[in-house]
Design an enzyme around this catalytic site. Sequence first.
Site, PDB file in Angstrom:
ATOM      1  N   LYS A  41      53.958  65.608  28.438  1.00 17.57           N
ATOM      2  CA  LYS A  41      53.675  66.995  28.076  1.00 17.57           C
ATOM      3  C   LYS A  41      53.802  67.959  29.256  1.00 17.57           C
ATOM      4  O   LYS A  41      54.413  69.013  29.160  1.00 17.57           O
ATOM      5  CB  LYS A  41      52.282  67.110  27.446  1.00 17.57           C
ATOM      6  CG  LYS A  41      52.185  66.461  26.082  1.00 17.57           C
ATOM      7  CD  LYS A  41      50.825  66.650  25.448  1.00 17.57           C
ATOM      8  CE  LYS A  41      50.751  65.901  24.131  1.00 17.57           C
ATOM      9  NZ  LYS A  41      51.793  66.335  23.175  1.00 17.57           N
ATOM     10  N   GLY A  42      53.197  67.600  30.388  1.00 19.20           N
ATOM     11  CA  GLY A  42      53.258  68.490  31.535  1.00 19.20           C
ATOM     12  C   GLY A  42      54.682  68.735  31.986  1.00 19.20           C
ATOM     13  O   GLY A  42      55.078  69.877  32.272  1.00 19.20           O
ATOM     14  N   ASN A  44      57.496  68.380  30.141  1.00 18.86           N
ATOM     15  CA  ASN A  44      58.185  69.168  29.117  1.00 18.86           C
ATOM     16  C   ASN A  44      57.812  70.646  29.218  1.00 18.86           C
ATOM     17  O   ASN A  44      58.665  71.531  29.086  1.00 18.86           O
ATOM     18  CB  ASN A  44      57.829  68.664  27.720  1.00 18.86           C
ATOM     19  CG  ASN A  44      58.355  67.273  27.423  1.00 18.86           C
ATOM     20  OD1 ASN A  44      59.282  66.805  28.077  1.00 18.86           O
ATOM     21  ND2 ASN A  44      57.763  66.623  26.440  1.00 18.86           N
ATOM     22  N   GLU A 141      46.768  64.442  29.406  1.00 22.39           N
ATOM     23  CA  GLU A 141      47.445  63.142  29.561  1.00 22.39           C
ATOM     24  C   GLU A 141      47.068  62.460  30.861  1.00 22.39           C
ATOM     25  O   GLU A 141      47.110  61.239  30.951  1.00 22.39           O
ATOM     26  CB  GLU A 141      48.962  63.312  29.455  1.00 22.39           C
ATOM     27  CG  GLU A 141      49.416  63.567  28.030  1.00 22.39           C
ATOM     28  CD  GLU A 141      50.926  63.550  27.861  1.00 22.39           C
ATOM     29  OE1 GLU A 141      51.375  63.067  26.813  1.00 22.39           O
ATOM     30  OE2 GLU A 141      51.656  64.026  28.751  1.00 22.39           O
ATOM     31  N   THR A 221      48.111  76.663  17.353  1.00 23.59           N
ATOM     32  CA  THR A 221      49.468  76.612  16.815  1.00 23.59           C
ATOM     33  C   THR A 221      49.431  75.915  15.462  1.00 23.59           C
ATOM     34  O   THR A 221      48.763  74.896  15.283  1.00 23.59           O
ATOM     35  CB  THR A 221      50.427  75.901  17.787  1.00 23.59           C
ATOM     36  OG1 THR A 221      49.914  74.592  18.097  1.00 23.59           O
ATOM     37  CG2 THR A 221      50.566  76.693  19.078  1.00 23.59           C
ATOM     38  N   LEU A 222      50.162  76.494  14.505  1.00 25.83           N
ATOM     39  CA  LEU A 222      50.045  76.088  13.096  1.00 25.83           C
ATOM     40  C   LEU A 222      51.361  75.574  12.520  1.00 25.83           C
ATOM     41  O   LEU A 222      51.598  75.673  11.317  1.00 25.83           O
ATOM     42  CB  LEU A 222      49.533  77.277  12.262  1.00 25.83           C
ATOM     43  CG  LEU A 222      48.185  77.858  12.693  1.00 25.83           C
ATOM     44  CD1 LEU A 222      47.938  79.211  12.020  1.00 25.83           C
ATOM     45  CD2 LEU A 222      47.050  76.884  12.373  1.00 25.83           C
ATOM     46  N   ASP A 254      55.114  71.742  23.301  1.00 28.74           N
ATOM     47  CA  ASP A 254      55.393  71.914  24.726  1.00 28.74           C
ATOM     48  C   ASP A 254      56.263  73.149  24.958  1.00 28.74           C
ATOM     49  O   ASP A 254      56.081  73.877  25.940  1.00 28.74           O
ATOM     50  CB  ASP A 254      56.067  70.665  25.291  1.00 28.74           C
ATOM     51  CG  ASP A 254      55.160  69.448  25.248  1.00 28.74           C
ATOM     52  OD1 ASP A 254      53.927  69.629  25.297  1.00 28.74           O
ATOM     53  OD2 ASP A 254      55.678  68.319  25.157  1.00 28.74           O
ATOM     54  N   GLY A 289      65.474  65.826  20.907  1.00 28.04           N
ATOM     55  CA  GLY A 289      64.895  65.620  22.233  1.00 28.04           C
ATOM     56  C   GLY A 289      63.759  66.582  22.517  1.00 28.04           C
ATOM     57  O   GLY A 289      63.431  67.454  21.714  1.00 28.04           O
TER      58      GLY A 289
END
Length: 306
Positions: A41-42, A44, A141, A221-222, A254, A289
């Site tokens: 995550k970080g 991305n 993470e 976020t939805l 992300d 991706g």
Amino acid sequence: MSAPIVILGVFVADTAYRADRMPKMGETIMGNSFKLGPGGKGSNQSVAAAKAGGDVRMITRLGKDAFADIALATWSEAGVVPEIEQTEDSYTGAAYIFIEESTGNNAIIISPGAAGTIDVPFVERQADLIRGASVFMTQLEQPMPAAVRALEIAREGSGVTILNPAPAAELPEGMLALCDYVTPNESEAESITGLPVSTVEEAQAAAEILLARGAKAAIITLGEKGALYHDATRSEHVPPFSAGAVVETTGAGDAFNGAFAAALAEGMDPVDAVRFGCACAAISVTRPGTAPSMPARAEIDALLAG
């Protein structure tokens, strides 16, 4: 020179295998395809922020191996400046992703490797960089104590703090009070607040709890319903954008967080920054991706203008 966006997080190499079924223990089967790519995550989010126009520094730990080379190449191509430690005592993080061909269902094993050793002393070695950020962002993470300490250090500076509480985990008392913005998705908001989040109204109720626990603003976020911005004085639903047929949603969160951070670093109004993040996410899901799907700034601006 303006202060940079600083992101503390994890890089993992995603190794994705497609096959008709999982092998039984002791069995070997033939797969249909394999793909190796950058994840975490970080990482991305740092790519998304840089491609959206941000001056980005990525803080993490890697091994000294071929997967670390993928991380460094990914960041170099996107314009992310690595602020990292590499160790020979561990390996660069990796994820095994099995995808069932007929359904698309997946099973995942994540081995964080060197990133799993990110601790408070590691964060404190980066204190000057974190303190000097215009925007500091982290996720869950890497080990929790490191995330908390980094937010504390960022609070000592004049920058904005963002916590993307993903993957969902129980947050220590007081952690949300260190956050200018907390950005869960629906399931993460449900996990943190204990409330269902399937409508905008339910998201508002969950956001109120996040504010009561100390966050200055909550952005939930939805997915295909866009995003909710909620603070003490205003609550605005930002509708979704459509940029074409959806190919893969994996990196959408992300993309949103990285672009949101880049917009805030430019001084954009937070609701406009949410809109900017939603546009970035909408483009990213039209491509396969995670890091490779992040759009360039011109593409985001074009979608917003259209």
